[in-house]
Design a protein around this motif. Structure first.
Motif, PDB file in Angstrom:
ATOM      1  N   ASN A 229       0.863  -1.188   0.000  1.00 38.80           N
ATOM      2  CA  ASN A 229       0.000   0.000   0.000  1.00 38.80           C
ATOM      3  C   ASN A 229       0.895   1.231   0.000  1.00 38.80           C
ATOM      4  OD1 ASN A 229      -1.742   2.125   0.524  1.00 38.80           O
ATOM      5  ND2 ASN A 229      -3.028   0.938   1.923  1.00 38.80           N
ATOM      6  N   CYS A 230       0.981   1.885  -1.147  1.00 36.99           N
ATOM      7  CA  CYS A 230       1.857   3.058  -1.272  1.00 36.99           C
ATOM      8  C   CYS A 230       1.386   4.224  -0.412  1.00 36.99           C
ATOM      9  CB  CYS A 230       1.935   3.498  -2.732  1.00 36.99           C
ATOM     10  SG  CYS A 230       2.617   2.243  -3.843  1.00 36.99           S
ATOM     11  N   GLY A 231       0.121   4.213  -0.018  1.00 37.99           N
ATOM     12  CA  GLY A 231      -0.404   5.299   0.806  1.00 37.99           C
ATOM     13  C   GLY A 231      -0.151   5.106   2.278  1.00 37.99           C
ATOM     14  N   ALA A 232       0.299   3.922   2.674  1.00 38.38           N
ATOM     15  CA  ALA A 232       0.501   3.644   4.098  1.00 38.38           C
ATOM     16  C   ALA A 232       1.953   3.819   4.533  1.00 38.38           C
ATOM     17  CB  ALA A 232       0.051   2.211   4.408  1.00 38.38           C
ATOM     18  N   LEU A 233       2.809   4.230   3.597  1.00 37.03           N
ATOM     19  CA  LEU A 233       4.230   4.367   3.917  1.00 37.03           C
ATOM     20  C   LEU A 233       4.682   5.811   3.740  1.00 37.03           C
ATOM     21  CD1 LEU A 233       5.512   1.269   1.927  1.00 37.03           C
ATOM     22  CD2 LEU A 233       5.439   1.472   4.418  1.00 37.03           C
ATOM     23  N   PRO A 234       5.593   6.295   4.586  1.00 37.92           N
ATOM     24  CA  PRO A 234       6.160   7.644   4.378  1.00 37.92           C
ATOM     25  C   PRO A 234       6.849   7.699   3.022  1.00 37.92           C
ATOM     26  CG  PRO A 234       6.793   6.742   6.521  1.00 37.92           C
ATOM     27  CD  PRO A 234       6.153   5.621   5.765  1.00 37.92           C
ATOM     28  N   GLY A 235       6.779   8.849   2.372  1.00 40.51           N
ATOM     29  CA  GLY A 235       7.336   9.004   1.031  1.00 40.51           C
ATOM     30  C   GLY A 235       8.774   8.560   0.912  1.00 40.51           C
TER      31      GLY A 235
ATOM     32  N   ILE B 278      -1.478   3.867  -5.943  1.00 39.71           N
ATOM     33  CA  ILE B 278      -0.302   4.192  -6.744  1.00 39.71           C
ATOM     34  C   ILE B 278      -0.103   5.710  -6.867  1.00 39.71           C
ATOM     35  CG2 ILE B 278      -1.570   4.130  -8.939  1.00 39.71           C
ATOM     36  CD1 ILE B 278       1.997   2.835  -8.367  1.00 39.71           C
ATOM     37  N   GLY B 279      -1.165   6.483  -6.699  1.00 43.85           N
ATOM     38  CA  GLY B 279      -1.065   7.943  -6.779  1.00 43.85           C
ATOM     39  C   GLY B 279      -0.192   8.541  -5.695  1.00 43.85           C
ATOM     40  N   ASN B 280       0.084   7.779  -4.625  1.00 46.51           N
ATOM     41  CA  ASN B 280       0.929   8.281  -3.542  1.00 46.51           C
ATOM     42  C   ASN B 280       2.425   8.080  -3.794  1.00 46.51           C
ATOM     43  OD1 ASN B 280      -1.819   7.582  -2.152  1.00 46.51           O
ATOM     44  ND2 ASN B 280      -0.776   8.948  -0.731  1.00 46.51           N
ATOM     45  N   LEU B 281       2.773   7.441  -4.893  1.00 47.27           N
ATOM     46  CA  LEU B 281       4.185   7.193  -5.174  1.00 47.27           C
ATOM     47  C   LEU B 281       4.865   8.505  -5.585  1.00 47.27           C
ATOM     48  CD1 LEU B 281       6.284   4.901  -5.411  1.00 47.27           C
ATOM     49  CD2 LEU B 281       5.657   4.712  -7.829  1.00 47.27           C
ATOM     50  N   PRO B 282       5.939   8.920  -4.894  1.00 46.47           N
ATOM     51  CA  PRO B 282       6.630  10.184  -5.234  1.00 46.47           C
ATOM     52  C   PRO B 282       7.235  10.114  -6.633  1.00 46.47           C
ATOM     53  CG  PRO B 282       7.316   9.358  -3.073  1.00 46.47           C
ATOM     54  CD  PRO B 282       6.556   8.257  -3.731  1.00 46.47           C
ATOM     55  N   LEU B 283       7.512  11.286  -7.205  1.00 43.88           N
ATOM     56  CA  LEU B 283       8.016  11.363  -8.576  1.00 43.88           C
ATOM     57  C   LEU B 283       9.304  10.559  -8.800  1.00 43.88           C
ATOM     58  CD1 LEU B 283       7.134  15.065  -9.435  1.00 43.88           C
ATOM     59  CD2 LEU B 283       6.280  13.030 -10.598  1.00 43.88           C
ATOM     60  N   PRO B 284      10.317  10.609  -7.883  1.00 49.80           N
ATOM     61  CA  PRO B 284      11.523   9.786  -8.114  1.00 49.80           C
ATOM     62  C   PRO B 284      11.183   8.295  -8.192  1.00 49.80           C
ATOM     63  CG  PRO B 284      11.933  11.446  -6.417  1.00 49.80           C
ATOM     64  CD  PRO B 284      10.466  11.474  -6.681  1.00 49.80           C
TER      65      PRO B 284
ATOM     66  N   THR C   3       1.996  16.109 -10.708  1.00 43.04           N
ATOM     67  CA  THR C   3       2.369  15.228  -9.594  1.00 43.04           C
ATOM     68  C   THR C   3       2.363  13.745  -9.981  1.00 43.04           C
ATOM     69  OG1 THR C   3       0.075  15.228  -8.819  1.00 43.04           O
ATOM     70  CG2 THR C   3       1.581  16.848  -7.835  1.00 43.04           C
ATOM     71  N   PHE C   4       1.965  13.456 -11.225  1.00 41.24           N
ATOM     72  CA  PHE C   4       2.024  12.061 -11.684  1.00 41.24           C
ATOM     73  C   PHE C   4       2.478  12.061 -13.134  1.00 41.24           C
ATOM     74  CE2 PHE C   4       0.733   7.753 -12.695  1.00 41.24           C
ATOM     75  CZ  PHE C   4       0.950   7.092 -11.494  1.00 41.24           C
ATOM     76  N   ARG C   5       3.424  11.166 -13.439  1.00 43.41           N
ATOM     77  CA  ARG C   5       4.011  11.113 -14.773  1.00 43.41           C
ATOM     78  C   ARG C   5       3.016  10.553 -15.790  1.00 43.41           C
ATOM     79  NH1 ARG C   5       9.918  11.084 -15.085  1.00 43.41           N
ATOM     80  NH2 ARG C   5       9.561  10.127 -17.119  1.00 43.41           N
ATOM     81  N   GLU C   6       2.868  11.276 -16.900  1.00 51.16           N
ATOM     82  CA  GLU C   6       1.924  10.833 -17.932  1.00 51.16           C
ATOM     83  C   GLU C   6       2.388   9.537 -18.577  1.00 51.16           C
ATOM     84  OE1 GLU C   6      -0.645  12.789 -21.606  1.00 51.16           O
ATOM     85  OE2 GLU C   6       1.247  13.715 -21.001  1.00 51.16           O
ATOM     86  N   ASP C   7       3.713   9.402 -18.810  1.00 52.15           N
ATOM     87  CA  ASP C   7       4.218   8.178 -19.445  1.00 52.15           C
ATOM     88  C   ASP C   7       3.999   6.964 -18.542  1.00 52.15           C
ATOM     89  OD1 ASP C   7       6.058   9.129 -17.618  1.00 52.15           O
ATOM     90  OD2 ASP C   7       7.769   9.121 -18.996  1.00 52.15           O
ATOM     91  N   LEU C   8       4.127   7.168 -17.216  1.00 52.56           N
ATOM     92  CA  LEU C   8       3.872   6.061 -16.291  1.00 52.56           C
ATOM     93  C   LEU C   8       2.384   5.694 -16.297  1.00 52.56           C
ATOM     94  CD1 LEU C   8       4.704   4.067 -14.096  1.00 52.56           C
ATOM     95  CD2 LEU C   8       4.473   5.918 -12.412  1.00 52.56           C
ATOM     96  N   TYR C   9       1.524   6.706 -16.346  1.00 56.27           N
ATOM     97  CA  TYR C   9       0.074   6.456 -16.358  1.00 56.27           C
ATOM     98  C   TYR C   9      -0.296   5.528 -17.520  1.00 56.27           C
ATOM     99  CZ  TYR C   9      -4.907   7.266 -17.124  1.00 56.27           C
ATOM    100  OH  TYR C   9      -6.250   7.094 -17.333  1.00 56.27           O
ATOM    101  N   TYR C  10       0.225   5.826 -18.712  1.00 55.36           N
ATOM    102  CA  TYR C  10      -0.145   5.001 -19.865  1.00 55.36           C
ATOM    103  C   TYR C  10       0.504   3.628 -19.808  1.00 55.36           C
ATOM    104  CZ  TYR C  10      -2.517   9.012 -21.791  1.00 55.36           C
ATOM    105  OH  TYR C  10      -3.402  10.052 -21.972  1.00 55.36           O
TER     106      TYR C  10
END
Length: 447
Positions: free
Chosen positions: A211-217, A256-262, A307-314
């Motif tokens: 769960n990406c939302g349950a962990l500190p960035g 997955i929306g909680n995953l930081p950009l790096p 805040t979310f990469r378009e290439d990753l989304y697709y």
């Protein structure tokens, strides 16, 4: 479609008079002079409504024969609408049978307008019942077909919406492509991910969920990709990440929306090449992992916000499987409630109604919690709405200015001689919509 009414009466004149009245309204009449003849006809003919007498012997006025016939019909055809023809001598008996499940009764001599209005409304009811029964049978067949063809992890469902979601999830399971599971919190997205894994080519491999939302960035990257000793404060020894643990199987990334950009950039690389490095390590590692992800966020809005990469989304959203909220699959509410209860208590009728009328903003998770609470507090009695502790909800719907008033509905029913379909047509409503308004206003079809 031919609409058929069976008249069971020992007086041929009654059968002829009723047959004529029904025929004038495009209703096919059939007649039987004895209870046995009527019961035999029900076995061989498609009957929509039965009109039965209460006495069949010249020297009998008790109505006992009518009661026996009613019970025999009900035993063989529990949902068939049935009208009792009664004389004043056994009116009380007829009233009791109506309470026991007869649709209506008419006193002899009958009024043709009242008779036809009653029959027309019951024909509509019969058609509606047949449609409900047909729909239930089709849903049951589809559910059994899905359960026979796929591994559904004993998932409890009855709704068509959930069947469509499961069918899509199982169809895409065998394709080696990423799947994005969307839907509100509490709907069961991880269960769907587990079902995709169970029907995939890597089902014998591990299923790892994070769960990406349950962990500190700052810890998400270490969780996903692992870390060498000393890579960050507190990292005393090297640790495997979830990608390594999921090698040869499936990795499910919730929220997955909680995953930081790096982390998004690293995830994109893994999806494209299967390669990554642990935090603090220069060694490139290779894995073969099926990635499933889930979100309740609007990822397209996050893309616009940067805040979310378009290439990753697709990359993630090759196939989208949407899991509807519980309020859009109300047929699942009671089966799920019974499953969560597991026989520990009984759901009272009022509790069932309350559950079906509640919007369940917390979805299946909220339903499970409500049932657990009620089961603990119910004691020996049935579960009541109070034990469910459902928050009061206020409908946001406002009364449409074109909504017909009680007086308008009454006038339309009267003008249509009580035939609901005609009244509905004159009001520009469906039969079901008019029935709902009649119930709201406390109206019955006029005599």
């Amino acid at each position: 479609m031919t609409r058929s009414v069976l008249i069971i009466d020992d007086n041929p004149a009654v059968g002829e008079a009723l047959s004529l009245a029904l025929s004038l309204h495009d209703i096919r009449p059939l007649t039987a002079l004895t209870p046995d003849e009527g019961l035999a006809m029900l076995q061989h003919e498609a009957i929509d409504v039965v009109i039965q007498d209460m006495n069949f012997t010249a020297d009998t006025t008790s109505g006992e024969e009518g009661v026996a016939l009613f019970r025999a019909i009900r035993e063989q055809h529990p949902d068939l609408p049935l009208i009792l023809l009664t004389a004043w001598t056994h009116l009380e008996t007829a009233v009791e049978l109506v309470k026991a499940g007869a649709a209506d009764y008419l006193a002899k001599p009958w009024d043709d307008n009242k008779l036809i209005a009653t029959v027309e409304n019951l024909l509509e009811l019969s058609e509606s019942n047949r449609e409900v029964t047909r729909t239930r049978r089709e849903r049951k067949r589809r559910r059994e077909a899905l359960q026979g063809k796929y591994e559904l992890d004993n998932l409890v469902f009855a709704s068509e919406a959930m069947a469509r979601t499961l069918e899509l999830a199982c169809q895409v399971a065998k394709a080696d492509v990423p799947v994005l599971i969307t839907g509100p919190n509490g709907t069961g997205k991880e269960r769907i991910a587990a079902i995709v894994h169970a029907n995939s080519a890597v089902r014998r491999g591990p299923f790892i969920a994070v769960n990406c939302g349950a962990l500190p960035g700052e810890l998400i990257e270490a969780e996903l990709f692992g870390a060498d000793a000393g890579a960050y404060t507190g990292a005393n020894k090297a640790r495997e990440g979830r990608f390594e643990l999921a090698d040869g199987g499936t990795l499910f990334l919730d929220e997955i929306g909680n995953l930081p950009l790096p982390g998004q950039m690293k995830l994109l690389r893994v999806l494209e090449t299967g390669q990554f490095e642990r935090l603090g390590s220069g060694r490139t590692r290779q894995v073969k992992v099926r990635v499933l992800s889930a979100t309740n966020a609007d990822l397209k809005a996050m893309i616009r916000a940067g805040t979310f990469r378009e290439d990753l989304y697709y990359r993630l959203n090759v196939i989208e499987v949407n899991l509807p909220p519980l309020t859009e699959r109300s047929d699942d509410i009671l089966p799920l409630a019974e499953f969560f209860l597991d026989g520990r208590a009984e759901l009272g009728d009022a509790a069932r109604d309350a559950m079906l009328n509640y919007p369940w903003p917390g979805n299946v998770r909220e339903l499970k919690n409500a049932i657990e609470r009620a089961a603990l507090l119910s004691g020996e009695g049935p579960i009541t709405p109070e034990l469910l502790n459902l928050a009061a909800h206020v409908s946001t719907a406002t009364r449409n200015l074109d909504e017909p008033s009680r007086e308008t509905v009454e006038a339309a029913l009267h003008k249509a001689d009580g035939v609901v379909s005609r009244a509905a047509q004159s009001l520009g409503l469906s039969r079901q919509a008019l029935y709902r308004r009649m119930e709201r206003y406390g109206l019955a079809a006029p005599a």
